[in-house]
Design a protein around this motif. Structure first.
Motif, PDB file in Angstrom:
ATOM      1  N   ARG A 144      35.399 -23.992  -9.835  1.00 46.83           N
ATOM      2  CA  ARG A 144      36.650 -23.223 -10.957  1.00 46.83           C
ATOM      3  C   ARG A 144      36.057 -23.349 -12.905  1.00 46.83           C
ATOM      4  NH1 ARG A 144      42.617 -22.429 -11.611  1.00 46.83           N
ATOM      5  NH2 ARG A 144      42.254 -22.648  -8.634  1.00 46.83           N
ATOM      6  N   ARG A 147      32.228 -23.299 -12.322  1.00 45.85           N
ATOM      7  CA  ARG A 147      31.776 -21.599 -12.538  1.00 45.85           C
ATOM      8  C   ARG A 147      31.600 -21.504 -14.060  1.00 45.85           C
ATOM      9  NH1 ARG A 147      35.027 -20.158  -7.484  1.00 45.85           N
ATOM     10  NH2 ARG A 147      33.516 -20.040  -6.123  1.00 45.85           N
ATOM     11  N   SER A 157      25.544 -18.383 -12.315  1.00 50.45           N
ATOM     12  CA  SER A 157      26.610 -17.690 -11.157  1.00 50.45           C
ATOM     13  C   SER A 157      26.922 -18.843 -10.178  1.00 50.45           C
ATOM     14  CB  SER A 157      26.916 -16.656 -10.554  1.00 50.45           C
ATOM     15  OG  SER A 157      25.406 -16.703  -8.756  1.00 50.45           O
ATOM     16  N   ARG A 159      28.801 -20.729  -6.387  1.00 47.38           N
ATOM     17  CA  ARG A 159      29.751 -20.237  -5.502  1.00 47.38           C
ATOM     18  C   ARG A 159      29.634 -21.944  -4.285  1.00 47.38           C
ATOM     19  NH1 ARG A 159      24.798 -18.405  -4.439  1.00 47.38           N
ATOM     20  NH2 ARG A 159      23.644 -18.448  -2.285  1.00 47.38           N
ATOM     21  N   ARG A 160      30.299 -21.722  -4.028  1.00 45.53           N
ATOM     22  CA  ARG A 160      30.552 -22.823  -2.453  1.00 45.53           C
ATOM     23  C   ARG A 160      30.153 -21.979  -1.232  1.00 45.53           C
ATOM     24  NH1 ARG A 160      35.061 -27.409  -0.750  1.00 45.53           N
ATOM     25  NH2 ARG A 160      33.552 -28.163   0.552  1.00 45.53           N
ATOM     26  N   VAL A 161      29.412 -23.322  -0.365  1.00 51.94           N
ATOM     27  CA  VAL A 161      28.730 -22.885   0.724  1.00 51.94           C
ATOM     28  C   VAL A 161      28.321 -23.805   1.159  1.00 51.94           C
ATOM     29  CG1 VAL A 161      26.722 -21.727   2.286  1.00 51.94           C
ATOM     30  CG2 VAL A 161      26.987 -20.906   0.380  1.00 51.94           C
TER      31      VAL A 161
END
Length: 231
Positions: A144, A147, A157, A159-161
């Protein structure tokens, strides 16, 4: 009629959001150009500075010039006031760095500087807890924070993958400012440093997509599992 009004309201909201995004991408946080100039100054400053040769060094090394000193002061003041700078102004600085033979080293130093300074904006108690809490709790909190830093300081941006953390920057300041993808080392170093500071480890970070190679927007992938193992 109510359905039509709802659709119009939604279209208006989308239009406002797009306008705000466009306006944000036209500027960058002042910390970004400051990081570029601070890196130039640090790289150009010798470990032992002999006062007898200060004037000579100022003429030969950009980072020690009065111009850079004044620009650093201006951007530092802007950072304190939480002001933003024109995107094109930051690009011009990056191009200046891109012409140097040590451009990659300077970009990496600048990326680390941006990460360290943005890390300092996180509450000290939160920083400490991120290092002490179990990873199952600390990692979502760290993500968080990453980000928020990416949005504010990189116009990007995160993000988690799966086991990876992905940083995407739709409008890179350093794109095509140096041969190849050298300029992209700036964001790679930033991502590596901020994750290292937040979770206590340094893992692999790969530049998986590059706008300079016509692969869409620039994107970097950090191996979250490697970070956890290092920590």
């Amino acid at each position: 009629m109510e359905v039509i009004h709802a659709t119009n309201d939604s279209s208006l909201e989308n239009g406002i959001a797009a306008s705000q995004l466009s306006e944000m991408l036209a500027t960058v946080d002042a910390l970004l150009p400051l990081s570029l100039l601070e890196a130039v100054r640090n790289v150009d400053t010798p470990e032992e500075l002999d006062s007898e040769f200060v004037d000579e060094l100022r003429n030969k090394r950009l980072g020690l010039s009065d111009t850079v000193y004044l620009q650093i002061k201006r951007y530092a003041d802007a950072v304190r006031r939480r002001q933003r700078t024109a995107h094109d102004e930051a690009v011009a600085l990056a191009r200046l760095i891109g012409r140097r033979p040590d451009a990659e080293a300077v970009f990496r130093a600048a990326g680390r500087y941006l990460a360290r300074e943005s890390y300092k904006t996180i509450n000290p108690f939160t920083r400490r807890m991120l290092r002490l809490l179990p990873s199952v709790i600390a990692r979502p909190l760290a993500l968080r924070r990453t980000r928020a830093i990416a949005v504010r300081y990189a116009n990007g941006s995160v993000r988690r993958v799966g086991g990876y953390v992905l940083l995407e920057v739709p409008r890179s300041v350093t794109l095509n400012t140096a041969p190849g993808s050298i300029g992209c080392a700036y964001y790679e170093a930033m991502l590596r440093e901020i994750l290292g500071l937040l979770v206590g480890g340094i893992g692999s970070v790969d530049h998986v997509h590059c706008a300079g190679r016509l692969e869409g927007t620039c994107e970097w992938r950090a191996d979250w599992k490697t970070f956890e193992a290092s920590a």
